[in-house]
Design an enzyme around this catalytic site. Structure first.
Site, short mmCIF file in Angstrom:
data_model
loop_
_atom_site.label_atom_id
_atom_site.label_comp_id
_atom_site.label_asym_id
_atom_site.label_seq_id
_atom_site.Cartn_x
_atom_site.Cartn_y
_atom_site.Cartn_z
N ASP A 184 86.87 44.64 91.83
CA ASP A 184 85.65 45.17 91.22
C ASP A 184 84.57 44.24 91.75
O ASP A 184 84.49 43.08 91.33
CB ASP A 184 85.75 45.10 89.70
CG ASP A 184 84.52 45.69 89.04
OD1 ASP A 184 83.40 45.34 89.48
OD2 ASP A 184 84.66 46.49 88.11
N HIS A 185 83.77 44.71 92.69
CA HIS A 185 82.92 43.75 93.41
C HIS A 185 81.88 43.08 92.50
O HIS A 185 81.35 42.04 92.84
CB HIS A 185 82.29 44.37 94.66
CG HIS A 185 81.11 45.23 94.40
ND1 HIS A 185 81.20 46.53 94.00
CD2 HIS A 185 79.78 44.98 94.46
CE1 HIS A 185 79.98 47.04 93.84
NE2 HIS A 185 79.11 46.11 94.12
N HIS A 247 82.31 48.51 86.60
CA HIS A 247 81.37 47.39 86.69
C HIS A 247 80.74 47.04 85.33
O HIS A 247 80.69 45.90 84.93
CB HIS A 247 80.24 47.69 87.67
CG HIS A 247 80.71 48.11 89.04
ND1 HIS A 247 81.83 47.59 89.63
CD2 HIS A 247 80.20 48.99 89.94
CE1 HIS A 247 81.99 48.13 90.83
NE2 HIS A 247 81.02 48.99 91.04
C1 BG6 Z 1 79.69 50.86 93.92
C2 BG6 Z 1 79.36 52.30 93.64
O1 BG6 Z 1 80.87 50.49 93.28
O2 BG6 Z 1 78.62 50.05 93.46
C3 BG6 Z 1 78.05 52.70 94.30
O3 BG6 Z 1 80.40 53.14 94.14
C4 BG6 Z 1 76.96 51.75 93.89
O4 BG6 Z 1 77.68 54.04 93.96
C5 BG6 Z 1 77.38 50.31 94.08
O5 BG6 Z 1 75.83 52.05 94.69
C6 BG6 Z 1 76.36 49.37 93.48
O6 BG6 Z 1 76.68 48.06 93.83
P1 BG6 Z 1 75.57 46.93 93.84
O7 BG6 Z 1 76.33 45.69 94.22
O8 BG6 Z 1 74.55 47.35 94.86
O9 BG6 Z 1 75.00 46.89 92.46
#
Ligand code: BG6
Length: 511
Positions: A184-185, A247
């Site tokens: 989960d980045h 997230h």
């Molecule tokens: C991803 C989603 O997990 O997270 C995308 O699939 C989204 O739709 C992205 O744009 C948002 O990541 P960050 O790091 O830009 O907040």
């Protein structure tokens, strides 16, 4: 405290010719390499359908990819790194072809002396999450008598509770839970990790971090972009599955969980699971009141026409997929009982921002009047800014200079950019390094994935089956449907609509 060691290894990336591998994974591995964090005995094997040779793969995924503009890298480091890159063309759905992978891995293992250690990174469509581990197992590649074998997968971890349980069961059929790394980045973001440090390394916050002093907690993760060419994927997913189930709920867990007994994966994951267990499922009859969904409509942003969601390529013109979701819920445990949590996320909102706002209760007596609102005094707020302009902001009242006793609101802030060594690493870099070390603290555990689906599922079910629950339109570039404002019942409070810069006064902001 557990210590982790970096061992010789092969990283296998399935889907190596895809976008994620090219934009995020290979650059992150290169950065680790150029920072000296990877062992000399290391190889990266790209796997995909495209019929590249090793040299073509090096050129396409790395050398021709502007990497060497990266300040961390030099041309020497670049060509050195490229000697560690290899490619194996493979139809991943054909089990027989994994024989090719097996002999390639044996050969690399011998050449680089990687001691059987291997990470399989599935940067593929989720439909292959069952197929690839099964095929690896059919050739005995999922385990090794002396080396480690780890599996990395990206969200989505299932489409709903039933499919998430099924996916976990499938993966655990081949790999031990300890060897499954679910990315989960958001957990790789420095500011998300800082939540734990802010809460548990300071004596001043934690005594107030409960129902006695906190009035409510809100989390906003907004994006100004639309679906950007991902209409096909997004239309079968939506904001709830794409952002909120994973997230945002991970942020909720970190902000609301109890202190772990140690900063270890097991202790932190166990506290998160307890927290997810205390999140009250929303009865289907209440979904309409507490879960608001919306879809962006065509609008003008800074003089330009921006198309609506249903006009996006790949999106059904009658689509009922939400591009905005806002939720009110409660956590029924000793610490949080009675404290509302509000979370929201959406595409085509005014700006890209993610922040958590803790709103504290007012003092019991109103001795002084506020300069802006004579009837009310503002609540203290602690704003934890995840991105951009990463930092912390505390809003509180001071005496307005002059001969009266008027209270004026001011902000005290900290910004990461003010730190001398404020080079915030890319989320993927941190997560890959942790996986290489075998530290799963920042990865989602199978059980927490199921628990978070258990909470989200009834809402998705109601949205799908109850035609009475509206999907509200909102103009692209606005803060979502006004109905979401009604979630906050407290009359003198409303969502904090953050600006691009971290600031106390959000009434006038540059977006
Ligand atoms: C991803 C989603 O997990 O997270 C995308 O699939 C989204 O739709 C992205 O744009 C948002 O990541 P960050 O790091 O830009 O907040």
């Amino acid at each position: 405290m557990q210590t982790f060691k970096i061992e010789p290894l092969i990283i296998v990336i399935f889907g190596a010719s895809g976008d994620l591998a090219r934009r995020k994974l290979i650059p992150a591995i290169y950065d680790l390499f150029s920072r000296g964090l990877l062992p000399k005995n290391f190889a990266l094997l790209g796997v995909g359908r495209t019929k590249y040779t090793d040299d073509q793969f090096r050129q396409e995924s790395f050398l021709g990819n502007n990497f060497l503009d990266n300040p961390a890298g030099t041309e020497d480091a670049g060509s050195d790194f490229s000697n560690h890159l290899f490619y194996q063309a493979l139809d991943t759905s054909d089990v027989a072809q994994y024989e090719l992978l097996k002999s390639r891995l044996d050969q690399l293992d011998q050449n680089f002396n990687t001691k059987g250690n291997c990470i399989f990174y599935l940067s593929t469509p989720p439909s292959l999450y069952g197929t690839i581990p099964a095929a690896l197992a059919a050739h005995g590649l999922h385990q090794h008598p002396s080396g480690f074998r780890r599996l990395v997968i990206e969200k989505p971890f299932g489409y709903d509770l039933v499919s998430a349980v099924k996916l976990n069961r499938t993966l655990r059929g081949y790999f031990l839970e300890d060897n499954i790394f679910r990315i989960d980045h958001y957990l790789g973001k420095e500011t998300v990790q800082n939540l734990l440090v802010t809460r548990f390394s300071n004596g001043i916050f934690e005594p107030l971090w409960n129902r006695n002093y906190i009035q409510h907690i809100e989390i906003t993760s907004a994006e100004d972009i639309g679906v950007e060419g991902r209409g096909g994927y997004y239309d079968s997913s939506g904001a709830m599955r794409d952002m909120l189930q994973n997230h945002l709920l991970q942020l909720v867990a970190l902000v609301a969980m109890e202190p772990p007994i140690a900063p270890t994966a097991t202790a932190i994951r166990s506290e998160k699971n307890k927290l997810f267990q205390s999140m009250m499922e929303v009865p289907s009859a209440q979904v309409r009141q507490v879960a608001i969904r919306g879809q962006y409509l065509q609008s003008h942003i800074r003089g330009k026409v921006v198309r609506g969601y249903r006009e996006e390529p790949g999106v059904d013109e009658k689509s009922r997929t939400e591009t905005f979701a806002a939720l009110k819920f409660s956590i029924e445990n000793w610490r949080w009982s009675g404290v509302p949590f509000y979370i929201r996320t959406g595409k085509r909102l005014p700006t890209r921002v993610a922040e958590i706002t803790i709103t504290f209760r007012k003092p019991p007596q109103r001795l002084f009047r506020s300069e802006t609102d004579l009837m009310n005094q503002a609540n203290n707020q602690l704003v934890i800014r995840i991105q951009p302009d990463e930092g912390l902001l505390l809003n509180f009242a001071v005496k307005k200079p002059g001969d009266s006793f008027l209270a004026s609101n001011v902000g005290m802030d900290f910004r990461y950019s003010e730190l001398g060594d404020a080079d915030i690493p890319e989320a993927y870099e941190r997560l890959l390094l942790d996986c290489i070390k075998g530290d799963s603290t920042l990865f989602a555990h199978g059980e927490s994935v199921e628990l978070s689906w258990r909470f989200i599922d009834p809402i998705l079910q109601a949205w799908q089956h109850d035609p009475e629950i509206p999907i509200y339109g909102y103009p692209a570039g606005s803060w979502g449907p006004i109905e979401a404002d009604g979630l906050i019942e407290d009359t003198d409070l409303k969502w904090r609509n953050p600006c691009r810069r971290l600031t106390s006064d959000t009434n006038f902001c540059e977006l």
